[in-house]
Design a protein around this motif. Sequence first.
Motif, mmCIF file in Angstrom:
data_model
loop_
_atom_site.group_PDB
_atom_site.id
_atom_site.type_symbol
_atom_site.label_atom_id
_atom_site.label_comp_id
_atom_site.label_asym_id
_atom_site.label_seq_id
_atom_site.Cartn_x
_atom_site.Cartn_y
_atom_site.Cartn_z
ATOM 1 N N CYS B 19 0.744 -1.350 0.030
ATOM 2 C CA CYS B 19 0.082 0.063 0.077
ATOM 3 C C CYS B 19 0.696 1.250 0.172
ATOM 4 N N ALA B 44 -2.591 -4.524 -1.072
ATOM 5 C CA ALA B 44 -2.423 -4.484 0.381
ATOM 6 C C ALA B 44 -1.539 -5.501 0.907
ATOM 7 N N GLN B 45 -0.597 -5.133 1.710
ATOM 8 C CA GLN B 45 0.359 -5.923 2.201
ATOM 9 C C GLN B 45 0.879 -6.910 1.352
ATOM 10 N N SER B 84 -1.637 -12.682 11.900
ATOM 11 C CA SER B 84 -2.958 -13.722 11.820
ATOM 12 C C SER B 84 -3.002 -14.259 10.457
ATOM 13 N N PRO B 85 -3.107 -15.513 10.474
ATOM 14 C CA PRO B 85 -3.569 -16.406 9.274
ATOM 15 C C PRO B 85 -4.837 -15.933 8.553
ATOM 16 N N ARG B 87 -6.015 -12.983 8.320
ATOM 17 C CA ARG B 87 -5.702 -11.658 7.466
ATOM 18 C C ARG B 87 -4.703 -12.003 6.390
ATOM 19 N N ALA B 90 -6.428 -13.443 3.503
ATOM 20 C CA ALA B 90 -7.290 -12.375 2.796
ATOM 21 C C ALA B 90 -6.583 -11.475 2.183
ATOM 22 N N TYR B 91 -5.441 -11.025 2.508
ATOM 23 C CA TYR B 91 -4.234 -10.190 1.809
ATOM 24 C C TYR B 91 -3.941 -10.982 0.535
ATOM 25 N N MET B 94 -6.517 -10.764 -1.906
ATOM 26 C CA MET B 94 -6.642 -9.338 -2.744
ATOM 27 C C MET B 94 -5.272 -9.569 -3.858
ATOM 28 N N SER B 174 7.322 1.652 18.413
ATOM 29 C CA SER B 174 7.294 0.154 18.122
ATOM 30 C C SER B 174 8.526 -0.355 19.129
ATOM 31 N N ALA B 175 8.138 -1.591 19.346
ATOM 32 C CA ALA B 175 9.164 -2.473 20.088
ATOM 33 C C ALA B 175 10.262 -2.551 19.153
ATOM 34 N N LEU B 177 13.423 -4.604 17.823
ATOM 35 C CA LEU B 177 13.524 -6.141 17.492
ATOM 36 C C LEU B 177 14.825 -6.932 17.979
ATOM 37 N N TYR B 213 5.189 5.182 9.426
ATOM 38 C CA TYR B 213 4.880 3.809 10.370
ATOM 39 C C TYR B 213 4.056 2.996 8.975
#
Lengths: 155, 312
Positions: B19, B44-45, B84-85, B87, B90-91, B94, B174-175, B177, B213
């Motif tokens: 995106c 998307a993604q 999440s599998p 999502r 779904a991506y 798309m 963000s945490a 890495l 972000y």
Amino acid sequence: MKKWIFFVLCFSIFLSGCGNSAGKDYVFAYEGTEIPMHAPAEGILTALGEPVNYTETPSCAFEGLDKTYYFGGFYLTTYPGDKGDCVSGLWFADDSVTTPEGIRIGSTQAEVEAAYGTGGFNGTNAYFLTGEGMKLSIILINGTVGSVQYEAVFS
Amino acid sequence: MGEYYVNSGGNDVIFIGDCEVYENFSPVTLWQEYGIPSYIRGSAQQMIWQSYYLLEETLQYETPKVVVFNVLSMKYDTPESTGSPTRREAYNRMTLDTMRWSPTKWKAIAASLTEEEREWEGLLTYLFPILRYHERWSQLTAEDFAYWLRRDTVSHNGYLMQTGVKPMTDSYASAPLADYRFGENSWHYLDKMRLLCEEKGVQLVLIKAPTLYPIWWWEWDAQIAQYAEENGLLYLNMIESIEDIGIDWNTDTYDAGLHLNVWGAEKAARWLGEVLREECNLPDRREDAELSATWSKKVALYEQEKQSRGGS
């Protein structure tokens, strides 16, 4: 009693539409409020009170928002579940909070191993500990704990 | 994504990526300002292995002078690493469901399946989507049939216009890495993209879109910069040029800094167009009568939508 609390928690997660089950391993608690991964966020957020800061991020294509709450000592993130937000992660912002096992930012590697053992060490700079539906990462920077992160794992 | 097939051919620049390309760059501005015809094959993604196969497919339709790839997806090394599998699937759909059938699509599907999808033979459901959705038959509405029969064009050469304004008021956290190194699979597909472009005589340009972000860690930036240098590629981290581009986070974003709105996308395209013209020697094609006629229709539709949605 603990088993009963765990059963109620699992049942509420089932009702919340948070999808994954939350384990009882490595659950962070703040001032008496337990924050398991994948747990419904609403009750937890009410118990934690007003955050210091809040940001939200929409996904590229889905409805709902990923949200980040900053509570001073830690950040808490949520993802949109079927019936409400669910806890997706948590990480320490400073050394004012500790894990139930006593680890905080600044703890030594020896203290980490005394608390969690050596099994999760990746051989370089981090310990990865997994529980049901979650992962706890403890990252070392220059030999001491630089980051503590709880993360929901999806299955 | 599927709109590409009626717009393929004659593009000097093809954008590939997530995106951060289809929301952040206006091909109409590239045409208006520099006479550069372009198309965005974004979704998307979009994962890097999907980007590679979209590139492979695109090069079967046309040979642009430049391919611009947004490098954010390097952070995902496997289909499982995206969370999440549900999502993820779904991506995947798309991107993959909109590709025309070809051996390339087959390979793209095979590379995209999560472990979970492999377990329940997900490959078959991409071949025959009815297997995935057959339980939905009782929920079908007139809208589903209308959409099946006729899909309105939603993009402007792949660009999805956003005219809302939601200022960015806070920075995002963000945490950190444990390991900032990109994974082997990501490098593998970036190499494949580079080699394919070399083989076809296309200049590959790597960009990081000018949004803040998800965080683009400096450790990631350094790896891409090094890769670009070692392989003679142009790499533009546009975050470093936000001031030059002129992005105003009070007016140029519709979702508080994650993506640009149309005014931001025009600024980003204006800046990038200048660089591409200079660095890639892209010609001004506005003198080409046929191309100009095609683009004047695109420009009219773009301006019409912009105006109808409150832009000016």
